[in-house]
Design a protein around this motif. Structure first.
Motif, PDB file in Angstrom:
ATOM      1  N   PHE A 269      -0.680  -9.339  -7.387  1.00 35.16           N
ATOM      2  CA  PHE A 269      -1.760  -8.702  -8.281  1.00 35.16           C
ATOM      3  C   PHE A 269      -1.236  -7.358  -8.505  1.00 35.16           C
ATOM      4  O   PHE A 269      -1.456  -7.047  -9.586  1.00 35.16           O
ATOM      5  N   VAL A 270      -0.810  -6.632  -7.470  1.00 36.00           N
ATOM      6  CA  VAL A 270      -0.047  -5.400  -8.012  1.00 36.00           C
ATOM      7  C   VAL A 270       1.045  -5.262  -8.935  1.00 36.00           C
ATOM      8  O   VAL A 270       0.945  -4.462  -9.969  1.00 36.00           O
ATOM      9  N   GLU A 271       1.780  -6.284  -8.874  1.00 41.07           N
ATOM     10  CA  GLU A 271       3.047  -6.452  -9.781  1.00 41.07           C
ATOM     11  C   GLU A 271       2.481  -6.881 -11.203  1.00 41.07           C
ATOM     12  O   GLU A 271       2.997  -6.335 -12.244  1.00 41.07           O
ATOM     13  N   SER A 272       1.526  -7.981 -11.327  1.00 43.09           N
ATOM     14  CA  SER A 272       1.159  -8.034 -12.609  1.00 43.09           C
ATOM     15  C   SER A 272       0.302  -7.105 -13.147  1.00 43.09           C
ATOM     16  O   SER A 272       0.269  -6.634 -14.352  1.00 43.09           O
ATOM     17  N   SER A 273      -0.566  -6.050 -12.486  1.00 44.83           N
ATOM     18  CA  SER A 273      -1.206  -5.002 -13.031  1.00 44.83           C
ATOM     19  C   SER A 273      -0.139  -3.898 -13.568  1.00 44.83           C
ATOM     20  O   SER A 273      -0.348  -3.324 -14.515  1.00 44.83           O
ATOM     21  N   ALA A 274       1.014  -3.561 -12.807  1.00 46.77           N
ATOM     22  CA  ALA A 274       2.005  -2.724 -13.180  1.00 46.77           C
ATOM     23  C   ALA A 274       2.688  -3.562 -14.405  1.00 46.77           C
ATOM     24  O   ALA A 274       2.972  -2.583 -15.419  1.00 46.77           O
ATOM     25  N   ALA A 275       2.857  -4.540 -14.522  1.00 47.61           N
ATOM     26  CA  ALA A 275       3.461  -5.276 -15.930  1.00 47.61           C
ATOM     27  C   ALA A 275       2.544  -5.019 -17.089  1.00 47.61           C
ATOM     28  O   ALA A 275       3.057  -4.765 -18.077  1.00 47.61           O
ATOM     29  N   ALA A 276       1.226  -5.177 -16.911  1.00 48.40           N
ATOM     30  CA  ALA A 276       0.297  -4.913 -17.758  1.00 48.40           C
ATOM     31  C   ALA A 276       0.277  -3.637 -18.256  1.00 48.40           C
ATOM     32  O   ALA A 276       0.171  -3.232 -19.600  1.00 48.40           O
ATOM     33  N   ASN A 277       0.226  -2.755 -17.354  1.00 43.94           N
ATOM     34  CA  ASN A 277       0.183  -1.401 -17.712  1.00 43.94           C
ATOM     35  C   ASN A 277       1.657  -1.016 -18.694  1.00 43.94           C
ATOM     36  O   ASN A 277       1.506  -0.209 -19.344  1.00 43.94           O
ATOM     37  N   SER A 278       2.522  -1.497 -18.184  1.00 37.27           N
ATOM     38  CA  SER A 278       3.831  -1.113 -18.780  1.00 37.27           C
ATOM     39  C   SER A 278       3.950  -1.707 -20.391  1.00 37.27           C
ATOM     40  O   SER A 278       4.161  -0.879 -21.287  1.00 37.27           O
ATOM     41  N   ARG A 279       3.242  -2.774 -20.361  1.00 34.16           N
ATOM     42  CA  ARG A 279       3.173  -3.355 -21.946  1.00 34.16           C
ATOM     43  C   ARG A 279       2.250  -2.438 -22.661  1.00 34.16           C
ATOM     44  O   ARG A 279       2.432  -2.193 -24.176  1.00 34.16           O
TER      45      ARG A 279
END
Length: 358
Positions: A269-279
């Motif tokens: 969940f943390v990694e997916s949140s960070a990836a979405a933030n980067s996009r």
């Protein structure tokens, strides 16, 4: 009642109007809060499940946070005796300030960083040596020049709040080499999980080389647990034990400890949140470049923008009246990177403002 004189120069932290207050005042159907750098995707579903299984609320929490301590030690890769827990990083800042600062000491910090470093130094009646940001970044050379035998503490927010800029690994290493052993370097890494830069410092291994280094992290941001207020710091065991004397008993609740343990089970969940933030951050960069809006590239889940010829309070008010709350500063606004839908709507609102006022 007569409080200490230095307190008269301070104001209590003002969180701003609640979303419900804003909704009623302006007759809005909904409010999108992009002011406090919370995770717009919420938190792991495991958290709600875990706290719903708590049976007894009449018993004090584990003051040592034993289960959470074990899990965080594994997550970070340190020994359990290197950890201390707090009610968010606000309390950790208070703990460290109370332990080190008094009227006979000074603290070195940046004038363009998180306000609570200065606030707590004033409470402790310490001398404050502020160094301006340089192009939105920490000027570590100038900060080193401010240190002397009375310096007890240096604050480095990395990534920095509110600019989102960062100190590189080479810059930090060079700085640590010139910091006297009696000065604590406190690294505030609240937004650590969002960082994508290859040259961002890996501070945990540095703890073996520098006993005067402490690293702070939190569950409030990428983990989405801001409501529970739980953070932690990592440092030399001997110094952590001294900080424990300052920490309030039972300062982290059963709910907070349980939520944090559950959140650590869902790093996806943390990694997916960070990836979405980067996009989504990339879309902010494109929008700013298209409309000639000044900004700092960010390593966090927010972006600092300034609009030439426009006052930040006016921009704040314009957005507020249209259902978006952001954080105003004298020289710009800080905007939490929201979901794709939230950001798209915000761009539409800002674009109308830019076109109308140009």
């Amino acid at each position: 009642m007569k409080v200490r004189p230095q307190l008269l120069s301070l104001n209590a932290y003002a969180p701003g109007k609640s979303s419900e207050e804003v909704r009623r005042e302006y007759g809005l159907d909904q409010i999108v809060k992009l002011a406090s750098n919370e995770n717009p995707y919420g938190s792991s579903s495991l958290v709600r499940e875990a706290i719903s299984n708590i049976k007894d609320f009449a018993v004090y929490p584990d003051g040592a946070a034993a289960e959470l301590r074990k899990k965080v030690a594994q997550y970070v890769g340190v020994n359990e005796n290197q950890l201390i827990f707090s009610s968010g990083l606000d309390e950790m800042i208070q703990i460290i300030s109370r332990a080190l600062l008094d009227e006979h000491s000074n603290v070195v910090l940046s004038a363009g960083s998180f306000s609570q470093y200065r606030h707590n130094a004033v409470v402790q009646n310490a001398e404050i040596r502020e160094v301006p940001l340089k192009n939105g970044r920490f000027d570590l050379t100038a900060m080193a020049e401010q240190m002397d035998e009375k310096t007890q503490l240096v604050w480095i927010c990395n990534p920095n709040n509110p600019t989102g800029t960062y100190v590189t690994d080479k810059e930090l290493d060079a700085f640590l080499q010139v910091v006297p052993p009696h000065v604590l370097v406190a690294m505030d890494e609240a937004y650590y999980e969002y960082v994508t830069a290859d040259d961002y410092p890996d501070t945990i291994p540095l703890l073996d080389r520098y006993e005067n280094l402490i690293v702070m992290r939190t569950f409030s941001k990428a983990f989405g647990l801001a409501a529970f207020r739980i953070g932690y710091a990592i440092g030399a065991p001997s110094f952590i034990q001294q900080l424990e004397v300052v920490r309030l008993p039972f300062n982290t609740s059963v709910l907070a400890q349980t939520a944090a343990v559950a959140a650590l089970k869902d790093i996806d969940f943390v990694e997916s949140s960070a990836a979405a933030n980067s996009r989504e951050l990339q879309k902010y960069y494109e929008f700013c470049r298209l409309h000639n809006i000044d900004f700092y590239p960010s390593q966090a889940n927010f972006i600092f923008m300034s609009f030439p010829g426009k006052k930040s309070e006016a921009i704040f008010q314009y957005l507020l009246e249209r259902g978006y709350t952001v954080r105003p500063f004298p020289n710009g606004i800080r905007v939490t990177v929201g979901t794709e839908e939230q950001n798209k709507e915000l761009f539409n609102i800002l674009e109308k403002m830019v076109l109308v006022t140009n």
